[in-house]
Design an enzyme around this catalytic site. Structure first.
Site, PDB file in Angstrom:
ATOM      1  N   GLU A  87      51.299  48.917  29.392  1.00  0.00           N
ATOM      2  CA  GLU A  87      51.091  48.098  30.598  1.00  0.00           C
ATOM      3  C   GLU A  87      51.255  48.946  31.852  1.00  0.00           C
ATOM      4  O   GLU A  87      50.493  48.826  32.810  1.00  0.00           O
ATOM      5  CB  GLU A  87      52.098  46.931  30.645  1.00  0.00           C
ATOM      6  N   ARG A 133      54.410  31.433  36.846  1.00  0.00           N
ATOM      7  CA  ARG A 133      54.011  30.093  37.302  1.00  0.00           C
ATOM      8  C   ARG A 133      52.528  29.919  37.043  1.00  0.00           C
ATOM      9  O   ARG A 133      51.734  30.845  37.282  1.00  0.00           O
ATOM     10  CB  ARG A 133      54.219  29.935  38.823  1.00  0.00           C
ATOM     11  N   HIS A 158      48.473  40.607  31.089  1.00  0.00           N
ATOM     12  CA  HIS A 158      48.947  39.724  30.016  1.00  0.00           C
ATOM     13  C   HIS A 158      49.234  40.581  28.794  1.00  0.00           C
ATOM     14  O   HIS A 158      48.411  41.418  28.411  1.00  0.00           O
ATOM     15  CB  HIS A 158      47.886  38.670  29.699  1.00  0.00           C
ATOM     16  N   SER A 195      46.219  43.315  28.393  1.00  0.00           N
ATOM     17  CA  SER A 195      44.938  43.134  29.080  1.00  0.00           C
ATOM     18  C   SER A 195      45.185  42.893  30.558  1.00  0.00           C
ATOM     19  O   SER A 195      46.110  42.167  30.926  1.00  0.00           O
ATOM     20  CB  SER A 195      44.212  41.893  28.540  1.00  0.00           C
ATOM     21  N   ASN A 206      45.695  39.736  36.874  1.00  0.00           N
ATOM     22  CA  ASN A 206      46.932  39.467  36.132  1.00  0.00           C
ATOM     23  C   ASN A 206      47.010  40.428  34.957  1.00  0.00           C
ATOM     24  O   ASN A 206      45.979  40.851  34.429  1.00  0.00           O
ATOM     25  CB  ASN A 206      46.915  38.029  35.607  1.00  0.00           C
ATOM     26  N   SER A 252      58.976  45.511  36.393  1.00  0.00           N
ATOM     27  CA  SER A 252      58.650  46.888  35.982  1.00  0.00           C
ATOM     28  C   SER A 252      57.171  47.208  36.202  1.00  0.00           C
ATOM     29  O   SER A 252      56.822  48.349  36.520  1.00  0.00           O
ATOM     30  CB  SER A 252      59.060  47.137  34.529  1.00  0.00           C
ATOM     31  N   ASN A 253      56.301  46.242  36.040  1.00  0.00           N
ATOM     32  CA  ASN A 253      54.885  46.499  36.328  1.00  0.00           C
ATOM     33  C   ASN A 253      54.659  46.731  37.818  1.00  0.00           C
ATOM     34  O   ASN A 253      53.861  47.592  38.203  1.00  0.00           O
ATOM     35  CB  ASN A 253      54.012  45.355  35.819  1.00  0.00           C
ATOM     36  N   ARG A 291      52.888  21.604  43.202  1.00  0.00           N
ATOM     37  CA  ARG A 291      52.548  23.021  43.009  1.00  0.00           C
ATOM     38  C   ARG A 291      51.741  23.562  44.172  1.00  0.00           C
ATOM     39  O   ARG A 291      51.900  24.706  44.590  1.00  0.00           O
ATOM     40  CB  ARG A 291      51.723  23.203  41.730  1.00  0.00           C
ATOM     41  N   ASP A 295      45.055  32.482  31.250  1.00  0.00           N
ATOM     42  CA  ASP A 295      44.818  33.700  30.452  1.00  0.00           C
ATOM     43  C   ASP A 295      43.388  33.784  29.907  1.00  0.00           C
ATOM     44  O   ASP A 295      43.154  34.310  28.811  1.00  0.00           O
ATOM     45  CB  ASP A 295      45.818  33.784  29.275  1.00  0.00           C
TER      46      ASP A 295
HETATM   47  C1  GAR Z   1      55.141  41.873  31.276  1.00  0.00           C
HETATM   48  O1  GAR Z   1      55.194  42.216  29.920  1.00  0.00           O
HETATM   49  C2  GAR Z   1      53.886  41.092  31.574  1.00  0.00           C
HETATM   50  O2  GAR Z   1      52.776  41.515  30.839  1.00  0.00           O
HETATM   51  C3  GAR Z   1      54.290  39.700  31.171  1.00  0.00           C
HETATM   52  O3  GAR Z   1      55.616  39.574  31.624  1.00  0.00           O
HETATM   53  C4  GAR Z   1      56.230  40.864  31.628  1.00  0.00           C
HETATM   54  C5  GAR Z   1      56.796  41.094  32.999  1.00  0.00           C
HETATM   55  O4  GAR Z   1      57.556  42.276  33.028  1.00  0.00           O
HETATM   56  N1  GAR Z   1      53.447  38.731  31.774  1.00  0.00           N
HETATM   57  C6  GAR Z   1      53.123  37.573  31.180  1.00  0.00           C
HETATM   58  O5  GAR Z   1      53.545  37.244  30.102  1.00  0.00           O
HETATM   59  C7  GAR Z   1      52.194  36.706  31.985  1.00  0.00           C
HETATM   60  N2  GAR Z   1      51.659  35.661  31.182  1.00  0.00           N
HETATM   61  P1  GAR Z   1      57.872  42.977  34.401  1.00  0.00           P
HETATM   62  O6  GAR Z   1      58.496  41.914  35.324  1.00  0.00           O
HETATM   63  O7  GAR Z   1      58.871  44.035  34.039  1.00  0.00           O
HETATM   64  O8  GAR Z   1      56.604  43.521  34.962  1.00  0.00           O
END
Ligand code: GAR
Length: 205
Positions: free
Chosen positions: A179, A96, A114, A141, A112, A17-18, A70, A150
């Site tokens: 977000e 990851r 978070h 953030s 990123n 979604s982001n 990795r 993070d």
């Molecule tokens: C989001 O809430 C993002 O902030 C979080 O995962 C979700 C992904 O949603 N990211 C983390 O936790 C990274 N450490 P999305 O796939 O719908 O964008």
């Protein structure tokens, strides 16, 4: 295209979604970046279909065949980013942990999002962490990626209240709305050069 126009590669692991919020923002005239490529480390996630619906090129690099290596997985990702002439890497729900090798390669050019007000609540289950801590506010953030998880310098943050009766679901939804506004704004700042990493701080032009 203006000089500041940047080609962005988005790394995802799920619903994306982001990534969609970035793809939508990038359609606006004058937005300083285009989403040129979306890579998932998990096959067949919803985010890949959503990217294709915007006409964005997609790829899957499954991390599992690489086992514990990795860096080998990341070399494959890095190669694809370079072949596609990507300028900026955007992590959008990419679950990851990246090695120092990859982070160094994209230093100052990888961001990123978070779901917490960093430095609070690093890692996973951030909404649960906020509720368990009795926080009165929570949020998200966008930060430059550094080797420590993070921990990178924050570019932008958005806050939401924690309301009586909130559970992880209601709180995460309230944060997610923010977000989707925050990430396009932060990417525009970085792509245009208004925000850049200098050592361990963000400099604003
Ligand atoms: C989001 O809430 C993002 O902030 C979080 O995962 C979700 C992904 O949603 N990211 C983390 O936790 C990274 N450490 P999305 O796939 O719908 O964008």
């Amino acid at each position: 295209m203006p000089d500041t126009h940047k080609r962005v590669g988005v790394l995802i692991s799920g619903r994306g979604s982001n990534m969609v919020s970035l793809a939508e923002a990038a359609q606006a005239p004058g937005y300083p970046a285009e989403i040129a490529l979306v890579i998932s480390n998990i096959p067949d996630v919803a985010g890949l279909d959503r990217a294709r619906s915007f006409g964005i090129a997609t790829a899957t690099i499954d991390h599992r065949p690489f086992g514990r290596d990795r860096e080998a997985f990341e070399r494959a990702v890095d190669e694809l980013l370079r072949v596609n002439q990507i300028d900026l890497v955007v992590l959008a729900g990419f679950m990851r942990i990246l090695t120092p090798w990859f982070v160094k390669r994209w230093e100052g050019r990888m961001i990123n999002i978070h779901p917490s007000l960093l430095p609070l609540f690093k890692g996973t289950h951030t909404h649960r962490q906020a509720l368990e801590a009795g926080a009165s506010e929570h949020g998200c953030s966008v930060h430059f990626v550094v080797p420590e998880l993070d921990a990178g310098p924050v570019i932008l943050q958005a806050k939401v209240p924690v309301l009586p009766g909130d559970d992880e679901e209601t709180l995460s939804q309230r944060v997610l709305v923010e977000e989707h506004k925050l990430y396009p704004a932060a990417l525009a700042d970085v792509a245009s050069g208004r925000a850049r990493l200098a050592g361990d701080v963000v400099i604003r032009a």
